[in-house]
Scaffold this active site. Structure first.
Site, PDB file in Angstrom:
ATOM      1  N   GLY A 170     -10.800 -38.006   8.424  1.00 55.08           N
ATOM      2  CA  GLY A 170     -11.648 -36.940   9.205  1.00 55.08           C
ATOM      3  C   GLY A 170     -13.116 -36.724   8.905  1.00 55.08           C
ATOM      4  O   GLY A 170     -13.813 -36.018   9.098  1.00 55.08           O
ATOM      5  N   LYS A 212     -27.655 -32.992  10.752  1.00 51.37           N
ATOM      6  CA  LYS A 212     -28.835 -34.209  10.435  1.00 51.37           C
ATOM      7  C   LYS A 212     -29.601 -34.903  11.481  1.00 51.37           C
ATOM      8  O   LYS A 212     -30.463 -35.423  11.216  1.00 51.37           O
ATOM      9  CB  LYS A 212     -28.128 -35.018   9.254  1.00 51.37           C
ATOM     10  CG  LYS A 212     -26.693 -35.968   9.930  1.00 51.37           C
ATOM     11  CD  LYS A 212     -25.574 -35.213   9.265  1.00 51.37           C
ATOM     12  CE  LYS A 212     -24.161 -35.886  10.192  1.00 51.37           C
ATOM     13  NZ  LYS A 212     -23.181 -36.342   9.285  1.00 51.37           N
ATOM     14  N   GLY A 251     -23.590 -32.576   2.211  1.00 53.20           N
ATOM     15  CA  GLY A 251     -22.512 -31.753   2.485  1.00 53.20           C
ATOM     16  C   GLY A 251     -22.772 -30.304   1.629  1.00 53.20           C
ATOM     17  O   GLY A 251     -23.919 -29.586   1.868  1.00 53.20           O
ATOM     18  N   LYS A 307     -30.171 -38.692   6.773  1.00 53.34           N
ATOM     19  CA  LYS A 307     -30.229 -38.091   5.638  1.00 53.34           C
ATOM     20  C   LYS A 307     -31.368 -38.533   4.787  1.00 53.34           C
ATOM     21  O   LYS A 307     -31.880 -37.511   4.262  1.00 53.34           O
ATOM     22  CB  LYS A 307     -28.882 -38.247   5.009  1.00 53.34           C
ATOM     23  CG  LYS A 307     -27.815 -37.581   5.758  1.00 53.34           C
ATOM     24  CD  LYS A 307     -26.391 -38.028   5.250  1.00 53.34           C
ATOM     25  CE  LYS A 307     -25.221 -37.237   5.997  1.00 53.34           C
ATOM     26  NZ  LYS A 307     -23.897 -37.938   5.920  1.00 53.34           N
TER      27      LYS A 307
HETATM   28  N1  HSE Z   1     -19.598 -39.025   8.674  1.00 46.33           N
HETATM   29  C1  HSE Z   1     -20.437 -38.299   7.390  1.00 46.33           C
HETATM   30  C2  HSE Z   1     -20.209 -39.182   6.314  1.00 46.33           C
HETATM   31  C3  HSE Z   1     -19.924 -36.855   7.326  1.00 46.33           C
HETATM   32  O1  HSE Z   1     -19.204 -39.904   6.340  1.00 46.33           O
HETATM   33  O2  HSE Z   1     -20.659 -38.902   5.216  1.00 46.33           O
HETATM   34  C4  HSE Z   1     -21.130 -36.040   6.461  1.00 46.33           C
HETATM   35  O3  HSE Z   1     -22.304 -35.994   7.041  1.00 46.33           O
END
Ligand code: HSE
Length: 433
Positions: free
Chosen positions: A189, A107, A136, A207
């Site tokens: 994670g 992104k 995602g 995004k």
């Molecule tokens: N760090 C991002 C989130 C991961 O927390 O959405 C997905 O782009």
């Protein structure tokens, strides 16, 4: 019909790259049955092959030299799952130059360097697809550009950063403080390596730039997006919002106004009755309003190895089918014009309802002074709550909800209110949905 083989090279075998290798291993038969195409991962690049991976890479050439992939004439599609701008930008540009299609989950790369990349893809008559870069596993890029192709997009409201949504949900539902909730998100994670990008709104802005580019068929420059994160939202604010019937969400907002786009990322009080208020924990959702379809919502896992790999695989399948058609659709540069720039409405001209949380000295006449300042700037109050609890010395929390007002007026009013000798410098201004 003769079965065709499409050959893939992966750049970066971390979490997402591992998922891409896994999906083509586990779902090989299913994908071939559905497409008539055999997908072969020929090579993979990483800097570290000592680290143990949870996927069987036998049969894949594991290299540390990017030219083994970029200069291999057999490779049709390059998958970029390195993340970040450097060296991903250079590798993707070189892959496009060499006439290879590229699929990326990155992104930051698409949002920051999209214009150059789409230009290069157009010049080289290849495609650059990026379904996994937003939401995602949710097919929101395809949803916008294909499913809603017959619509002018009117509004987009996205919960597109799982880390912020997790933190705000834990504060709202489970009473955690910001720091505790962030620590959990990191342990689980889905936070970025540097979670500043998550909590500052930067990741959501990346995004939004991508979604707004598709919606407007232009390239939206990242620096035209007004961005505020969630770091100043305290548990007290989340509780106040809750008491008024709202849930605080970090929203990525794109509104198509009269000729100008309103692009913002900021924490927002969403009424509990709205679908977006029920999007909890690390889940993502993108609420899209089109002129024919009306209101839609795309919902699902916004991060993680398997959802992200699912999105990357769908781009690869699309490209493979385009290659089969020979001419190809060149979808990205047909639907995003790299030379176009949208006009963006300056945030000072936007109108919103506001939530204002102050700490004010508990003495006669203070509320009248504050409401007087708001009134002088044409800001009308819709609700006021003051707690009896003294937080600092003789200071109490005071929360004001306003009717719609211009951002510029609120800015001026706030400057006056916070310079009063009866308010503390610690204040918060949020917007209502
Ligand atoms: N760090 C991002 C989130 C991961 O927390 O959405 C997905 O782009």
């Amino acid at each position: 019909m003769e079965k065709r083989v499409v050959t893939i090279g992966i750049l970066g075998v971390g979490n997402v790259g591992t998922g891409v290798a896994r999906v083509f291993l586990d779902q090989a038969a299913l994908l071939t049955e559905r497409t008539g195409i055999e997908f072969r991962i020929k090579s993979a690049l990483d800097v570290d092959w000592e680290r143990e991976r949870t996927v069987d890479l036998s049969g894949i050439q594991c290299t540390t030299d990017v030219d083994d992939i970029l200069s291999d004439p057999e490779i049709d599609i390059v998958v970029e799952t390195i993340g970040g701008e450097d060296p991903a930008f250079d590798y993707v540009m070189r892959a496009l130059e060499k006439g290879k299609h590229v699929v990326t989950a990155n992104k930051a790369l698409v949002a920051s360097r999209g214009r150059e990349l789409f230009r290069k893809a157009r010049e080289s008559n290849v495609d650059l697809l990026f379904e996994a870069s937003v939401g995602g596993g949710i097919p929101i890029v395809k949803g916008l550009r294909e499913g809603l192709v017959a619509n002018r997009i009117l509004n987009i409201y996205g919960i597109v950063n799982g880390t912020s949504n997790y933190i705000l949900t834990r504060m709202h539902q489970d009473g955690l403080e910001f720091g505790e909730a962030l620590k959990e998100a990191q342990e689980r994670g889905f936070a970025e390596a540097d979670p500043t990008l998550d909590v500052s709104g930067g990741d959501a802005a990346h995004k939004l730039a991508i979604l707004a580019s598709i919606a407007s068929s232009t390239v939206v420059d990242l620096d035209t997006i007004y961005t505020e994160g969630i770091t100043n939202v305290s548990k007290l604010d989340v509780d106040f919002a809750k008491s008024f019937g709202y849930t605080v969400k970090l929203l990525a907002i794109c509104k198509m106004g009269e000729g100008k786009m309103d692009l913002r990322v900021h924490p927002t009080l969403v009424p509990n009755s709205h679908l977006l208020a029920s999007v909890s924990y690390e889940l993502n959702a993108v609420f899209v309003e089109g002129d024919f379809v009306g209101k839609t919502m795309f919902y699902g896992p916004g991060a993680g190895e398997r959802p992200t790999a699912s999105a990357v695989a769908s781009d690869i399948v699309d490209l493979a089918k385009d290659m089969e058609l020979r001419s190809g659709e060149r979808l990205s540069t047909l639907t995003i014009d790299p030379e176009a720039r949208p006009e963006v409405l300056p945030v000072s001209q936007v109108e919103n309802r506001f939530y204002l949380r102050l700490y004010t000295y508990d003495a006669p006449g203070i509320l009248a002074r504050i409401s007087g300042i708001l009134g002088n700037h044409s800001i009308s109050i819709s609700s006021v709550v003051q707690l009896e609890r003294h937080v600092y010395d003789n200071y109490v929390p005071l929360v004001i909800l306003t009717h719609r007002a211009r951002e510029a007026d609120m800015q001026k009013a706030l400057a006056e209110i916070t310079s009063l000798d009866v308010t503390l410098p610690d204040y918060l201004r949020l917007r209502l949905f």
